[in-house]
Enzyme design. Structure first.
Site: not given
Lengths: 420, 420
Positions: A143-144, A190, A192, A297-299
């Site tokens: 996802i990053d 999210m 980082r 986590y929903l995303q």
């Protein structure tokens, strides 16, 4: 080429579409029975190989495997386990070979991000370094969106869509009540190290003045005064202000905004969280009523609003990985190639794994506006195609129908147990 | 009955479907031109009436008004403004009459929850108490689902669906990684007084052992030891534990779990938040890795995953309100009536407003399991029909197409300004 079994594992943080890649791998392998015997999935990722906990995917029906296309998270379990170098932990590699040999495994498909690409590269070198014939293909997922040599990463498009849609929806809520209620809304997302996910929130804006008014990227050092000034200006001008912040947002000295610096009665560090800390900052300075949300986590699990483009690409890299394996490749990663031209088109390319492992692709500076608080048209042009299409799952009784596999383990053939 | 204009206002926290009720009111009023002239919407709710800021909905196209059916939040703006009694603040009522008279308003449609029902009731009494002829009809709306005399409240079904779907998705994420990563996941949802929204998360479970493993209701006094024991038992048995907590969860003495009791360097109360506080509790006791999410506005704005049943009912109460007005009714509220029988069927009934105002419908105790941590089959039977159907909005460029109205203000006719 003699027929060999395949090993497939999911690695690192799961996504809304990593199972779509699994679906691509397994369905395509089933079409190449001349080369590929069974596909064994690692229970909880690579740990499953080390523990000899192999899931026999041939026990799953065609329907169940196809259901993976619309089921979020990791159907076989994933893990965070980075293998050290051959020199540092030879025992783990020897164990892998032991298990692979015992189950006649000649193909290794590893579905993960940057760290996993490194592991996959190391496995790809087992042939040479340890004399065990294996073809290792990396299936990109994160996802990053920070893998190099691919235009984008499967998993990102769906998070991007979720964040863009959620931002637009929440912004409408705030706008409609800002006269007498909440003036500042903060959404923590999210990311980082790289601000790709926060950047996607920028797609919520259609015209000047639309939310999000402020995006906080890890790439741009946080400046309290500039931030507060922008919040104030925005509230004065539009009546409200929507902030979307990367969890990795940080001060110039590298201190994360999520660190509260507080301790409770027992001396434990109080985990403030970025969103509440920003809210407190705004409250202290202006007294504005605020609300904040943390998607967490929903995303990354939000398969219900997955991007069709993302699902298609996730499946395609899984499929391509098997085709590359059958074509005799090793140490490669199928990647997504964006064609030149105004209309978005993509195809699958091939990236050498040693150029992928341990390289992080950051947001280009020209994707971030000059003041550091928003995205540019260049970013929009890049991001928008990735959220196209709605890949809705099927529903039953009002709820999405996500498959649950039987996950039957292959009988162990080795006496030796291995502690991970 | 002479033809009169109508006033419509949105009140209190907005929802994913309050605009569907607006759509029902306006479209139905347009079908009754013999009785109803124009529909004026209050800009930012009742405040719009007091300030003489009336939006002329006749300036909006049929298409735009129909677009409200799939647009979340309050298209005309909402507010939190509870009118005091006639004795306490006669000036506000006199002002309302002044504005209604100036704009020939004879119908008052008020779209809100319990507090708003009280305001609507007071307005309905203006005919008698102040000699101004007005028919006031309340249009029910609240995500809290706490209005009496109606089987359920428009707005709730969509939040319920969002929470149930999100819980199932996030739970799959946690389950797939719990071996080496997060073991406890906490989702904080709305519901300060009643646990209806948290209860809806229970629909995520399909069988024994499924998430959510623990639901925290405001109705059940929080017991730290029992909670922690249940977390531990769940992690031991299933490898992970998913907790869904009402923001209103509280100790026996009424202290909210969201209060952290901490102060920062400046002596400001630290706003801990329920989810991080619970996470800290689990961490301190067991050291489990945890994650938490706070859905906040995302949940009540999530039109992208609205319940079709909810949208239909929201529209229906708006439509019925106008029909009741045309039929000469006053001080009533259209409500949703569930038919007896196994198959879910609903129709519109009529509730007297004096029986609705200021009454809060709590979760029945038999909807909560004996240990206080989950829902019962009775709750499931009640809740499940409310999340049926997916009322997807149209998309363009990968994003939902939500309408933005022109919101043209009616020229003021009064010289006097009124400060709200």
């Amino acid at each position: 080429m003699p027929k060999k079994n395949a090993f497939y594992a999911q690695s690192g943080g799961v996504t809304a579409v990593i199972n779509a890649s699994a679906c691509g791998v397994i369905e395509t392998a089933r079409e190449h029975r001349a080369h590929i015997g069974k596909v064994y999935a690692g229970r909880n990722g690579i740990i499953g190989a080390l523990r000899e906990e192999l899931i026999d995917t041939s026990k799953e029906s065609r329907k169940a495997i196809h259901g993976l296309l619309s089921t979020p998270s990791g159907a076989f379990g994933s893990c965070r386990h980075k293998m050290k170098s051959l020199e540092e932990n030879r025992a783990e590699y020897e164990r892998l070979i032991e298990v692979f040999e015992a189950h006649d495994i000649g193909y290794f498909f590893y579905n993960g991000g940057g760290d996993s690409a490194d592991t996959c590269l190391k496995v790809s070198q087992l042939s040479e370094s340890m004399g065990y014939p294996i073809q290792a293909i990396h299936v990109p997922k994160t996802i990053d969106n920070d893998l190099p040599l691919t235009d984008n990463c499967p998993g990102f498009g769906s998070v991007a869509k979720y964040v863009a849609v959620s931002t637009r929806e929440a912004a409408l809520d705030v706008a409609s009540m800002c006269e007498t209620s909440t003036k500042v809304f903060i959404l923590e997302v999210m990311g980082r190290h790289a601000g790709w996910i926060a950047a996607a929130a920028g797609l919520a804006a259609q015209k000047e003045g639309d939310a999000p008014h402020i995006i906080l990227f890890p790439e741009i050092a946080f400046n309290r005064e500039k931030f507060l000034a922008k919040v104030k200006r925005t509230v004065k001008k539009y009546g409200y202000c929507v902030v979307v912040a990367s969890e990795g947002a940080q001060y110039k000295d590298g201190t994360f905004l999520s660190e509260s610096g507080l301790r409770d009665a027992f001396g434990h560090a109080q985990l403030g969280g970025l969103a509440p800390n920003l809210a407190q900052m705004v409250k202290d300075e202006f007294g504005y009523k605020y609300h904040w949300a943390v998607a967490d986590y929903l995303q990354r699990a939000a398969r219900h609003i997955a991007s069709q483009t993302d699902v298609d690409q996730a499946y395609a890299v899984g499929k391509a990985a098997v085709e590359m394996a059958v074509a005799g490749k090793n140490a490669v990663m199928p990647c997504i190639v964006r064609s030149a031209g105004k209309r978005y088109n993509w195809s699958i390319g091939e990236a050498p794994l040693d150029k992928v492992a341990n390289v992080e692709k950051m947001m280009p500076r020209n994707f971030i506006s000059r003041d550091g608080f928003n995205i540019t048209d260049a970013a929009r042009t890049y991001l928008e195609p990735l959220i196209q299409g709605e890949a809705y799952p099927a529903y039953r009784h009002g709820m999405p129908q996500y498959v649950e596999l039987k996950n039957t383990l292959v009988p162990k053939r080795l006496k030796r147990r291995f502690k991970v």
